[in-house]
Every structure is written in C-alpha cells, then in structure tokens.
Scaffold this motif. Structure first.
Motif, PDB file in Angstrom:
ATOM      1  N   GLU A   1     -57.869  35.916  43.425  1.00 43.09           N
ATOM      2  CA  GLU A   1     -58.477  35.922  44.758  1.00 43.09           C
ATOM      3  C   GLU A   1     -59.859  35.281  44.729  1.00 43.09           C
ATOM      4  OE1 GLU A   1     -60.568  39.160  47.720  1.00 43.09           O
ATOM      5  OE2 GLU A   1     -58.880  39.841  46.494  1.00 43.09           O
ATOM      6  N   LEU A   2     -60.683  35.687  43.771  1.00 44.41           N
ATOM      7  CA  LEU A   2     -62.049  35.164  43.716  1.00 44.41           C
ATOM      8  C   LEU A   2     -62.075  33.684  43.325  1.00 44.41           C
ATOM      9  CD1 LEU A   2     -63.901  38.135  41.990  1.00 44.41           C
ATOM     10  CD2 LEU A   2     -63.839  37.572  44.415  1.00 44.41           C
ATOM     11  N   LEU A   3     -61.216  33.280  42.408  1.00 44.58           N
ATOM     12  CA  LEU A   3     -61.196  31.890  41.965  1.00 44.58           C
ATOM     13  C   LEU A   3     -60.714  30.950  43.060  1.00 44.58           C
ATOM     14  CD1 LEU A   3     -59.777  32.505  38.397  1.00 44.58           C
ATOM     15  CD2 LEU A   3     -62.004  31.483  38.891  1.00 44.58           C
ATOM     16  N   LEU A   4     -59.780  31.413  43.898  1.00 46.53           N
ATOM     17  CA  LEU A   4     -59.222  30.548  44.941  1.00 46.53           C
ATOM     18  C   LEU A   4     -60.021  30.583  46.241  1.00 46.53           C
ATOM     19  CD1 LEU A   4     -55.359  31.112  44.515  1.00 46.53           C
ATOM     20  CD2 LEU A   4     -56.819  29.351  43.493  1.00 46.53           C
ATOM     21  N   THR A   5     -60.679  31.699  46.532  1.00 52.76           N
ATOM     22  CA  THR A   5     -61.437  31.797  47.785  1.00 52.76           C
ATOM     23  C   THR A   5     -62.910  31.458  47.602  1.00 52.76           C
ATOM     24  OG1 THR A   5     -62.003  34.138  47.454  1.00 52.76           O
ATOM     25  CG2 THR A   5     -59.924  33.649  48.607  1.00 52.76           C
ATOM     26  N   ALA A   6     -63.402  31.498  46.359  1.00 57.11           N
ATOM     27  CA  ALA A   6     -64.820  31.305  46.045  1.00 57.11           C
ATOM     28  C   ALA A   6     -65.684  32.431  46.602  1.00 57.11           C
ATOM     29  CB  ALA A   6     -65.326  29.951  46.536  1.00 57.11           C
ATOM     30  N   ASP A   7     -65.091  33.566  46.940  1.00 58.42           N
ATOM     31  CA  ASP A   7     -65.861  34.704  47.419  1.00 58.42           C
ATOM     32  C   ASP A   7     -66.722  35.272  46.300  1.00 58.42           C
ATOM     33  OD1 ASP A   7     -64.757  34.501  49.902  1.00 58.42           O
ATOM     34  OD2 ASP A   7     -63.334  36.145  49.660  1.00 58.42           O
ATOM     35  N   MET A   8     -67.799  35.957  46.673  1.00 58.63           N
ATOM     36  CA  MET A   8     -68.689  36.584  45.707  1.00 58.63           C
ATOM     37  C   MET A   8     -68.434  38.087  45.639  1.00 58.63           C
ATOM     38  SD  MET A   8     -72.408  34.711  46.102  1.00 58.63           S
ATOM     39  CE  MET A   8     -72.545  34.924  47.886  1.00 58.63           C
TER      40      MET A   8
ATOM     41  N   LEU B   1     -61.284  41.349  35.239  1.00 56.81           N
ATOM     42  CA  LEU B   1     -60.893  41.883  36.549  1.00 56.81           C
ATOM     43  C   LEU B   1     -59.393  42.070  36.715  1.00 56.81           C
ATOM     44  CD1 LEU B   1     -63.184  39.843  39.002  1.00 56.81           C
ATOM     45  CD2 LEU B   1     -63.706  41.918  37.724  1.00 56.81           C
ATOM     46  N   GLY B   2     -58.586  41.444  35.866  1.00 59.21           N
ATOM     47  CA  GLY B   2     -57.143  41.420  36.077  1.00 59.21           C
ATOM     48  C   GLY B   2     -56.752  40.209  36.915  1.00 59.21           C
ATOM     49  N   LYS B   3     -55.493  39.810  36.824  1.00 59.94           N
ATOM     50  CA  LYS B   3     -55.046  38.567  37.451  1.00 59.94           C
ATOM     51  C   LYS B   3     -55.180  38.583  38.965  1.00 59.94           C
ATOM     52  CE  LYS B   3     -51.129  35.377  37.757  1.00 59.94           C
ATOM     53  NZ  LYS B   3     -49.717  35.123  37.361  1.00 59.94           N
ATOM     54  N   THR B   4     -54.833  39.686  39.603  1.00 58.47           N
ATOM     55  CA  THR B   4     -54.798  39.706  41.073  1.00 58.47           C
ATOM     56  C   THR B   4     -56.177  39.465  41.676  1.00 58.47           C
ATOM     57  OG1 THR B   4     -52.902  41.205  41.049  1.00 58.47           O
ATOM     58  CG2 THR B   4     -54.184  41.079  43.085  1.00 58.47           C
ATOM     59  N   LYS B   5     -57.165  40.257  41.280  1.00 56.70           N
ATOM     60  CA  LYS B   5     -58.503  40.111  41.855  1.00 56.70           C
ATOM     61  C   LYS B   5     -59.145  38.813  41.402  1.00 56.70           C
ATOM     62  CE  LYS B   5     -61.819  41.567  44.464  1.00 56.70           C
ATOM     63  NZ  LYS B   5     -61.615  41.720  45.927  1.00 56.70           N
TER      64      LYS B   5
ATOM     65  N   ALA C   1     -68.732  44.575  41.505  1.00 57.04           N
ATOM     66  CA  ALA C   1     -68.541  44.118  40.131  1.00 57.04           C
ATOM     67  C   ALA C   1     -68.487  45.305  39.174  1.00 57.04           C
ATOM     68  CB  ALA C   1     -69.663  43.167  39.734  1.00 57.04           C
ATOM     69  N   LEU C   2     -69.303  46.313  39.429  1.00 60.09           N
ATOM     70  CA  LEU C   2     -69.263  47.529  38.621  1.00 60.09           C
ATOM     71  C   LEU C   2     -67.933  48.247  38.806  1.00 60.09           C
ATOM     72  CD1 LEU C   2     -70.771  49.590  36.799  1.00 60.09           C
ATOM     73  CD2 LEU C   2     -71.610  50.669  38.903  1.00 60.09           C
ATOM     74  N   ARG C   3     -67.490  48.354  40.053  1.00 59.36           N
ATOM     75  CA  ARG C   3     -66.242  49.061  40.350  1.00 59.36           C
ATOM     76  C   ARG C   3     -65.036  48.376  39.728  1.00 59.36           C
ATOM     77  NH1 ARG C   3     -62.940  48.497  44.823  1.00 59.36           N
ATOM     78  NH2 ARG C   3     -64.515  47.191  45.836  1.00 59.36           N
ATOM     79  N   HIS C   4     -65.066  47.050  39.659  1.00 62.80           N
ATOM     80  CA  HIS C   4     -63.938  46.292  39.106  1.00 62.80           C
ATOM     81  C   HIS C   4     -64.012  46.130  37.589  1.00 62.80           C
ATOM     82  CE1 HIS C   4     -61.757  45.152  42.724  1.00 62.80           C
ATOM     83  NE2 HIS C   4     -62.911  44.895  43.317  1.00 62.80           N
TER      84      HIS C   4
END
Length: 260
Positions: free
Chosen positions: A161-168, A154-158, A174-177
């Motif tokens: 975000e997901l690792l720190l917020t726990a968002d799904m 996904l690259g560091k930025t996205k 997921a396809l777009r990223h």
C-alpha cells in the motif's frame, strides 16, 4: 577522510553521527553517501572502545528527506543500476555493522531517508517524524532496499500500500506497525538511544556481532539462517567472553567482557 556532510560527536564510546545538510533537508547526495561508506567501512571499525552509533539529522524538519533528485537527472538505465547497487552496498555496511546502529528519526524520513533508517538495527523517532517511499511520484521506485526492507518490517500488505500510493506513516503509525522501537520527544529520544547502546555494550561484544549476523541471515535468500545460527553459536562457545560470562553468572557478579 575529512567529513563535510557528516558531523561526528563521540560521547562515552557512543558516536553520534549527524547528517548535516539542513538546507537540503539532509538529502542524500553522492558526497554524503561516500562519507557514509567511508565512516562505516574505514573509520568506525578502527575506533577503540566503540559501543555503538546513533544516526540523526541536522535541523528540526528532517532526518533525511530523500535522495538528491538533481543528481538523478543525468542517469540512464546503466548509471541508475550502478547508483542503486552502490547505495545498497553502503546500507548493507550499516545493516551488517557489528555494533548497534540506532536511527534517531527527528523529522521526515522519506525515500532514501526511510531506507537509511530501515538499514539501522533499531529506530527511535520523535512525534514529528514521518516515513514513506514516495518514489512513484517521480516515476521511480526505491533503489536502496526500500521495496525489500519495508516488507520485512511491515508485512507485504501494508508495505505494498505504501509503496504504490506513496502515502506517509506518522510516527505513531510507524510504531504501531512495528517499524519503530519507541516514539519520544527529541531530548528523551536521544537519551533512550544512548541508554540502549550502553545496555547492549554491556553484553558480550562477540555475541552481539554474531547475533546481528544471524538476524540478517533470516532475510538473505542464499543463506540458511538456522545453519548460520548453529555456526555462530559454536563460534561463541569457543570465546573467552563466553567463559567469562558463564563464570560471572555462576559467581553472581558482573562480567568483564573483552571482546575475545
């Protein structure tokens, strides 16, 4: 090794491996991990005519909804490190397997489930699939490679975000990223997975294995990927498969590769 948490179904050289704990949303407990280790280290490499592996989850809700948290309660710092290292070693077996391994994600792929999907070479999902690393909700971090592979895809930025917020991530996001190769309804997803394995199996087997090695080298800090490519290229030029492939190209016919 008799499998109790894995269902193995062979179809035309393609092994469909179903993680089979639907009541627990296919959570990765120690027995499931041991069976995955045995399958990729001992079982699958010895199967003649193997074209590739498709990993999926039993039931309609989850691919793998995470690790079995009950087993974590007995961990201390050292046991936790041992568990993470063992888990990473098992997922490296999948990532480095010389035949294509496709994750067919048919529901939640969270925590260890997301890490398992990312260890596969390719990923196809149904529209209901959801991806995430929610470990911080438990006061933990991913231990089976999630902090590393999520950044790779996904690259560091996205990924941060997901690792720190726990968002799904939804399947479409997921396809777009770039995490997924395709999103299709369940039946179509399985058919595509089989077609992809069959398509890859028609190529030179040694070349496929060496290509997987070279791709993995890109992400290994202690390996020069360009040098790995040079070595692998040289190795493939000395194979009978290359001579057959070149002859078939010149003669305008389908090659008959022997994996040699």
């Amino acid at each position: 090794m008799p499998y109790t948490n894995l269902l193995i179904d062979g179809q035309d050289g393609i092994l469909i491996v179903t993680l089979n704990r639907p009541k627990a949303l296919n959570a990765l407990n120690s027995k499931t991990m041991a069976e995955l280790r045995h399958f990729f280290a001992e079982d699958a490499p010895k199967r003649e005519g193997l074209k590739g592996v498709i990993l999926t989850g039993a039931g309609e809700k989850a691919f793998v909804a995470g690790a079995d948290i009950k087993e974590f309660l007995a961990l201390d710092a050292q046991k936790g490190q041992d568990m993470a290292r063992q888990g990473q070693d098992i997922f490296f077996l999948i990532e480095r397997f010389p035949k294509p391994v496709i994750a067919l994600v048919n529901g939640f792929a969270l925590g260890g489930g997301c890490e398992l999907a990312m260890a596969c070479h390719l990923r196809i999902a149904t529209p209901e699939a959801r991806f995430g690393q929610p470990e911080v909700n438990l006061g933990l971090i991913p231990g089976y490679g999630g902090t590393q592979r999520l950044i790779q895809y996904l690259g560091k930025t996205k990924a941060t975000e997901l690792l720190l917020t726990a968002d799904m991530l939804s399947a479409e996001d997921a396809l777009r990223h770039g995490l997924l190769n395709a999103v299709l309804p369940a039946g179509e997803a399985m058919e595509l997975a089989k077609k992809m394995v069959a398509k890859i199996a028609a190529k030179g087997p040694v070349a496929i294995a060496k290509t997987i090695e070279a791709i993995n080298a890109y992400f290994q800090y202690d390996v020069d990927g360009f040098e790995k490519e040079v070595a692998a290229f040289g190795e493939t030029t000395g194979t009978a498969d290359f001579r057959e492939g070149a002859a078939a190209f010149i003669e305008k016919r389908k090659p008959d590769f022997k994996g040699q």
